[in-house]
Design a protein around this motif. Structure first.
Motif, PDB file in Angstrom:
ATOM      1  N   ASP A 164       0.689  -1.191   0.061  1.00  0.00           N
ATOM      2  CA  ASP A 164      -0.188   0.314  -0.112  1.00  0.00           C
ATOM      3  C   ASP A 164       1.153   1.434   0.128  1.00  0.00           C
ATOM      4  O   ASP A 164       2.574   1.381   0.270  1.00  0.00           O
ATOM      5  CB  ASP A 164      -1.339   0.138   1.409  1.00  0.00           C
ATOM      6  N   ARG A 165       0.189   2.157  -0.290  1.00  0.00           N
ATOM      7  CA  ARG A 165       0.685   4.226  -0.225  1.00  0.00           C
ATOM      8  C   ARG A 165       1.163   4.157   0.905  1.00  0.00           C
ATOM      9  O   ARG A 165       0.461   4.168   1.577  1.00  0.00           O
ATOM     10  CB  ARG A 165       0.202   4.420  -1.046  1.00  0.00           C
ATOM     11  N   LEU A 166       2.602   4.067   0.815  1.00  0.00           N
ATOM     12  CA  LEU A 166       2.929   4.399   2.669  1.00  0.00           C
ATOM     13  C   LEU A 166       3.315   6.355   3.209  1.00  0.00           C
ATOM     14  O   LEU A 166       3.137   6.714   3.693  1.00  0.00           O
ATOM     15  CB  LEU A 166       4.720   4.581   2.210  1.00  0.00           C
ATOM     16  N   SER A 167       2.650   6.798   1.703  1.00  0.00           N
ATOM     17  CA  SER A 167       2.524   8.751   2.331  1.00  0.00           C
ATOM     18  C   SER A 167       1.659   9.111   0.554  1.00  0.00           C
ATOM     19  O   SER A 167       2.440   8.566  -0.107  1.00  0.00           O
ATOM     20  CB  SER A 167       3.834   9.340   3.047  1.00  0.00           C
ATOM     21  N   GLY A 168       0.732  10.536   1.096  1.00  0.00           N
ATOM     22  CA  GLY A 168       0.055  11.174  -0.313  1.00  0.00           C
ATOM     23  C   GLY A 168       0.632  12.057   0.047  1.00  0.00           C
ATOM     24  O   GLY A 168       0.280  12.834  -1.323  1.00  0.00           O
ATOM     25  N   ALA A 169       1.923  12.171   0.540  1.00  0.00           N
ATOM     26  CA  ALA A 169       2.388  13.664   0.122  1.00  0.00           C
ATOM     27  C   ALA A 169       3.586  13.456  -1.301  1.00  0.00           C
ATOM     28  O   ALA A 169       3.723  12.161  -2.307  1.00  0.00           O
ATOM     29  CB  ALA A 169       3.421  14.039   1.248  1.00  0.00           C
TER      30      ALA A 169
END
Length: 250
Positions: A162-167
């Motif tokens: 899964d994506r670890l960060s949305g930044a």
């Protein structure tokens, strides 16, 4: 007729000095000492002696050279080495500035596989058997803050996290292996450029995260070490603002 006084014929003589006795210094000049040199020998070190005393230097030999990119993006930004297949040679695995991960045969430099779907920036590492299936996986952290496990022999994707960060990431450090729970097996610790640190299981499941907050930049990989001797490795996170955080995961 006046007579002149006779001059004494005796002259004032300086005391004799032995060859090793320093001569007195005259006013305004530095003192000098004279030593007796051994006949036939020079006080200077010979070139042969200097060569013997210096460390031996041998020129390096280039075994092979390869270009990994397609032009402007061929700079190597991350690299690791491991035996990822069944042949005797250790592979050299590198990530380029354009985001490609390339595995090269360490003996010949020939390309074994190439993976280019992680985006740029991307980072490779580590390479190990993370799921205990008897085969080595190569882990790549990509620009979209996802970790991919690649088959070490073929470069095929085994799983994507899964994506670890949305930044929006300015940098992507490589992941590291760490035994954070003390069970004797390694977990995968991945970090994103905005400072998020995540622990992943061997199947890609995100088990825990640490977020310092405030979009703190992280340019270098975390370091795993059991700093308090409790049988579990802590994760040392060096942030871009000069602060080092020691993080423990249960």
């Amino acid at each position: 007729m006046a007579t002149r006084p006779r001059r004494s014929s005796s002259r004032r003589r300086s005391p004799r000095r032995s060859p090793t006795t320093p001569a007195p210094a005259s006013a305004g000049s530095p003192s000098r000492s004279r030593t007796t040199a051994t006949p036939g020998r020079s006080s200077r070190t010979s070139p042969a002696t200097r060569r013997r005393n210096s460390s031996p230097r041998t020129p390096g030999t280039r075994e092979w050279t390869r270009s990994l990119g397609t032009g402007t993006g061929d700079a190597v930004v991350w690299a690791t080495a491991a035996d990822v297949d069944d042949d005797p040679a250790v592979e050299f695995i590198a990530t380029t500035a354009e985001g490609a991960t390339v595995a090269l045969d360490g003996a010949t430099g020939e390309t074994e596989w190439r993976f280019a779907d992680a985006g740029s920036p991307a980072a490779v590492g580590p390479a190990l058997d993370g799921d205990d299936d008897g085969a080595v996986e190569v882990y790549v952290t990509g620009a979209n803050a996802r970790v991919r496990a690649l088959n070490g022999s073929t470069g095929a994707v085994e799983w994507t996290s899964d994506r670890l960060s949305g930044a929006s990431l300015r940098s992507v450090p490589s992941a590291v292996a760490a035994d954070v729970d003390g069970d004797g097996g390694p977990e995968l610790v991945a970090a994103t450029g905005d400072g998020t640190v995540a622990v992943l299981a061997g199947d890609g499941t995100v088990r825990a995260t640490f977020d310092r907050g405030g979009d703190r930049a992280l340019y270098t990989p975390p370091v795993a070490a059991d700093v308090d001797d409790d049988g579990r490795e802590e994760v040392l996170v060096p942030y871009g603002d000069g602060r080092l955080h020691a993080v423990s995961f249960d």
